[in-house]
Design a protein around this motif. Structure first.
Motif, PDB file in Angstrom:
ATOM      1  N   VAL A  70      15.662  14.297  42.323  1.00  0.00           N
ATOM      2  CA  VAL A  70      16.724  14.961  41.567  1.00  0.00           C
ATOM      3  C   VAL A  70      18.059  14.404  42.055  1.00  0.00           C
ATOM      4  O   VAL A  70      18.261  14.233  43.262  1.00  0.00           O
ATOM      5  CB  VAL A  70      16.681  16.493  41.772  1.00  0.00           C
ATOM      6  CG1 VAL A  70      17.878  17.179  41.148  1.00  0.00           C
ATOM      7  CG2 VAL A  70      15.400  17.079  41.214  1.00  0.00           C
ATOM      8  N   MET A  71      18.958  14.112  41.110  1.00  0.00           N
ATOM      9  CA  MET A  71      20.305  13.658  41.455  1.00  0.00           C
ATOM     10  C   MET A  71      21.310  14.591  40.788  1.00  0.00           C
ATOM     11  O   MET A  71      21.169  14.927  39.614  1.00  0.00           O
ATOM     12  CB  MET A  71      20.544  12.225  40.971  1.00  0.00           C
ATOM     13  CG  MET A  71      21.933  11.713  41.308  1.00  0.00           C
ATOM     14  SD  MET A  71      22.232  10.020  40.748  1.00  0.00           S
ATOM     15  CE  MET A  71      22.257  10.255  38.977  1.00  0.00           C
ATOM     16  N   ILE A  72      22.291  15.008  41.555  1.00  0.00           N
ATOM     17  CA  ILE A  72      23.374  15.846  41.047  1.00  0.00           C
ATOM     18  C   ILE A  72      24.652  15.029  41.127  1.00  0.00           C
ATOM     19  O   ILE A  72      24.943  14.439  42.169  1.00  0.00           O
ATOM     20  CB  ILE A  72      23.532  17.139  41.877  1.00  0.00           C
ATOM     21  CG1 ILE A  72      22.210  17.900  41.927  1.00  0.00           C
ATOM     22  CG2 ILE A  72      24.637  18.017  41.309  1.00  0.00           C
ATOM     23  CD1 ILE A  72      21.857  18.413  43.268  1.00  0.00           C
ATOM     24  N   GLU A  73      25.402  14.980  40.032  1.00  0.00           N
ATOM     25  CA  GLU A  73      26.699  14.315  40.026  1.00  0.00           C
ATOM     26  C   GLU A  73      27.787  15.344  39.807  1.00  0.00           C
ATOM     27  O   GLU A  73      27.681  16.193  38.916  1.00  0.00           O
ATOM     28  CB  GLU A  73      26.778  13.246  38.930  1.00  0.00           C
ATOM     29  CG  GLU A  73      25.964  12.023  39.224  1.00  0.00           C
ATOM     30  CD  GLU A  73      26.270  10.861  38.287  1.00  0.00           C
ATOM     31  OE1 GLU A  73      25.894   9.745  38.642  1.00  0.00           O
ATOM     32  OE2 GLU A  73      26.891  11.068  37.230  1.00  0.00           O
ATOM     33  N   ILE A  74      28.825  15.252  40.623  1.00  0.00           N
ATOM     34  CA  ILE A  74      29.989  16.131  40.508  1.00  0.00           C
ATOM     35  C   ILE A  74      31.226  15.242  40.550  1.00  0.00           C
ATOM     36  O   ILE A  74      31.362  14.407  41.445  1.00  0.00           O
ATOM     37  CB  ILE A  74      30.035  17.158  41.659  1.00  0.00           C
ATOM     38  CG1 ILE A  74      28.759  18.003  41.683  1.00  0.00           C
ATOM     39  CG2 ILE A  74      31.287  18.025  41.551  1.00  0.00           C
ATOM     40  CD1 ILE A  74      28.621  18.912  42.888  1.00  0.00           C
ATOM     41  N   VAL A  75      32.120  15.420  39.591  1.00  0.00           N
ATOM     42  CA  VAL A  75      33.369  14.654  39.546  1.00  0.00           C
ATOM     43  C   VAL A  75      34.541  15.620  39.608  1.00  0.00           C
ATOM     44  O   VAL A  75      34.570  16.621  38.890  1.00  0.00           O
ATOM     45  CB  VAL A  75      33.464  13.812  38.247  1.00  0.00           C
ATOM     46  CG1 VAL A  75      34.798  13.101  38.163  1.00  0.00           C
ATOM     47  CG2 VAL A  75      32.327  12.824  38.168  1.00  0.00           C
ATOM     48  N   ASP A  76      35.497  15.314  40.477  1.00  0.00           N
ATOM     49  CA  ASP A  76      36.732  16.099  40.539  1.00  0.00           C
ATOM     50  C   ASP A  76      37.730  15.337  41.390  1.00  0.00           C
ATOM     51  O   ASP A  76      37.428  14.260  41.919  1.00  0.00           O
ATOM     52  CB  ASP A  76      36.486  17.490  41.109  1.00  0.00           C
ATOM     53  CG  ASP A  76      37.491  18.519  40.572  1.00  0.00           C
ATOM     54  OD1 ASP A  76      38.668  18.155  40.341  1.00  0.00           O
ATOM     55  OD2 ASP A  76      37.101  19.675  40.388  1.00  0.00           O
ATOM     56  N   GLU A  77      38.889  15.922  41.552  1.00  0.00           N
ATOM     57  CA  GLU A  77      39.903  15.290  42.394  1.00  0.00           C
ATOM     58  C   GLU A  77      39.449  15.319  43.851  1.00  0.00           C
ATOM     59  O   GLU A  77      38.645  16.169  44.254  1.00  0.00           O
ATOM     60  CB  GLU A  77      41.267  15.954  42.212  1.00  0.00           C
ATOM     61  CG  GLU A  77      41.264  17.434  42.419  1.00  0.00           C
ATOM     62  CD  GLU A  77      42.538  18.107  41.927  1.00  0.00           C
ATOM     63  OE1 GLU A  77      43.048  18.961  42.683  1.00  0.00           O
ATOM     64  OE2 GLU A  77      43.005  17.795  40.824  1.00  0.00           O
ATOM     65  N   GLU A  78      39.948  14.369  44.627  1.00  0.00           N
ATOM     66  CA  GLU A  78      39.467  14.178  45.996  1.00  0.00           C
ATOM     67  C   GLU A  78      39.562  15.437  46.855  1.00  0.00           C
ATOM     68  O   GLU A  78      38.633  15.761  47.591  1.00  0.00           O
ATOM     69  CB  GLU A  78      40.221  13.031  46.671  1.00  0.00           C
ATOM     70  CG  GLU A  78      39.711  12.755  48.062  1.00  0.00           C
ATOM     71  CD  GLU A  78      40.272  11.501  48.687  1.00  0.00           C
ATOM     72  OE1 GLU A  78      39.719  11.089  49.721  1.00  0.00           O
ATOM     73  OE2 GLU A  78      41.231  10.934  48.157  1.00  0.00           O
ATOM     74  N   ALA A  79      40.647  16.172  46.772  1.00  0.00           N
ATOM     75  CA  ALA A  79      40.827  17.354  47.615  1.00  0.00           C
ATOM     76  C   ALA A  79      39.734  18.399  47.367  1.00  0.00           C
ATOM     77  O   ALA A  79      39.206  18.993  48.315  1.00  0.00           O
ATOM     78  CB  ALA A  79      42.204  17.969  47.381  1.00  0.00           C
ATOM     79  N   LYS A  80      39.364  18.597  46.112  1.00  0.00           N
ATOM     80  CA  LYS A  80      38.318  19.584  45.800  1.00  0.00           C
ATOM     81  C   LYS A  80      36.944  19.108  46.275  1.00  0.00           C
ATOM     82  O   LYS A  80      36.148  19.903  46.768  1.00  0.00           O
ATOM     83  CB  LYS A  80      38.294  19.875  44.305  1.00  0.00           C
ATOM     84  CG  LYS A  80      39.453  20.734  43.845  1.00  0.00           C
ATOM     85  CD  LYS A  80      39.267  21.100  42.398  1.00  0.00           C
ATOM     86  CE  LYS A  80      40.275  22.127  41.958  1.00  0.00           C
ATOM     87  NZ  LYS A  80      40.044  22.553  40.567  1.00  0.00           N
ATOM     88  N   ILE A  81      36.679  17.823  46.107  1.00  0.00           N
ATOM     89  CA  ILE A  81      35.406  17.273  46.583  1.00  0.00           C
ATOM     90  C   ILE A  81      35.327  17.380  48.108  1.00  0.00           C
ATOM     91  O   ILE A  81      34.303  17.797  48.662  1.00  0.00           O
ATOM     92  CB  ILE A  81      35.217  15.815  46.126  1.00  0.00           C
ATOM     93  CG1 ILE A  81      35.102  15.726  44.600  1.00  0.00           C
ATOM     94  CG2 ILE A  81      34.023  15.174  46.823  1.00  0.00           C
ATOM     95  CD1 ILE A  81      33.835  16.283  43.997  1.00  0.00           C
ATOM     96  N   GLN A  82      36.395  17.033  48.797  1.00  0.00           N
ATOM     97  CA  GLN A  82      36.417  17.109  50.268  1.00  0.00           C
ATOM     98  C   GLN A  82      36.206  18.540  50.749  1.00  0.00           C
ATOM     99  O   GLN A  82      35.530  18.769  51.752  1.00  0.00           O
ATOM    100  CB  GLN A  82      37.725  16.531  50.822  1.00  0.00           C
ATOM    101  CG  GLN A  82      37.844  15.034  50.683  1.00  0.00           C
ATOM    102  CD  GLN A  82      36.802  14.264  51.475  1.00  0.00           C
ATOM    103  OE1 GLN A  82      36.290  14.713  52.495  1.00  0.00           O
ATOM    104  NE2 GLN A  82      36.479  13.067  51.005  1.00  0.00           N
ATOM    105  N   ALA A  83      36.758  19.514  50.033  1.00  0.00           N
ATOM    106  CA  ALA A  83      36.567  20.926  50.401  1.00  0.00           C
ATOM    107  C   ALA A  83      35.120  21.372  50.173  1.00  0.00           C
ATOM    108  O   ALA A  83      34.632  22.265  50.864  1.00  0.00           O
ATOM    109  CB  ALA A  83      37.520  21.803  49.593  1.00  0.00           C
TER     110      ALA A  83
END
Length: 109
Positions: A70-83
């Motif tokens: 299973v692969m999950i992809e999430i895209v967002d701005e860097e600050a939200k991903i880092q959090a």
């Protein structure tokens, strides 16, 4: 919500049978990403693959399909991903996590 320009793509590779808090891990990850306000997440189920243990997982008819990839992809701005990364780390026992720079061309609700 608008998202355009440079962003981060988080890819998470796990097994279908991985669990967290009594539910499938992929489901728990998507629900947590939504709770934290990330732009979006998509889950892909693989037909065949292997990981750190080198055990082949397949959906071939003649073989019992167990623990498909299973692969999950999430895209967002860097600050939200880092959090989100420390939260993700606390949810996963094993798997692969990658992060790459992407350019968002269009994102509209």
């Amino acid at each position: 919500m608008g998202l355009k320009g440079e962003a981060k793509l988080l890819r998470i590779f796990i097994g279908e049978s991985d669990r967290h808090g009594g539910r499938p891990l992929y489901e728990a990850i998507v629900l947590e990403a939504r709770r934290m306000g990330l732009a979006g997440a998509t889950v892909f189920k693989g037909f065949m693959g292997y990981g750190a243990h080198s055990k082949i997982h397949t959906a071939k008819i003649l073989q019992l399909s167990e623990d498909l990839p299973v692969m999950i992809e999430i895209v967002d701005e860097e600050a939200k991903i880092q959090a989100f990364l420390p939260v993700l780390e606390g949810m996963m026992k094993e798997g692969l996590v990658t992060l790459e720079k992407v350019e968002v061309i269009r994102y509209q609700g």
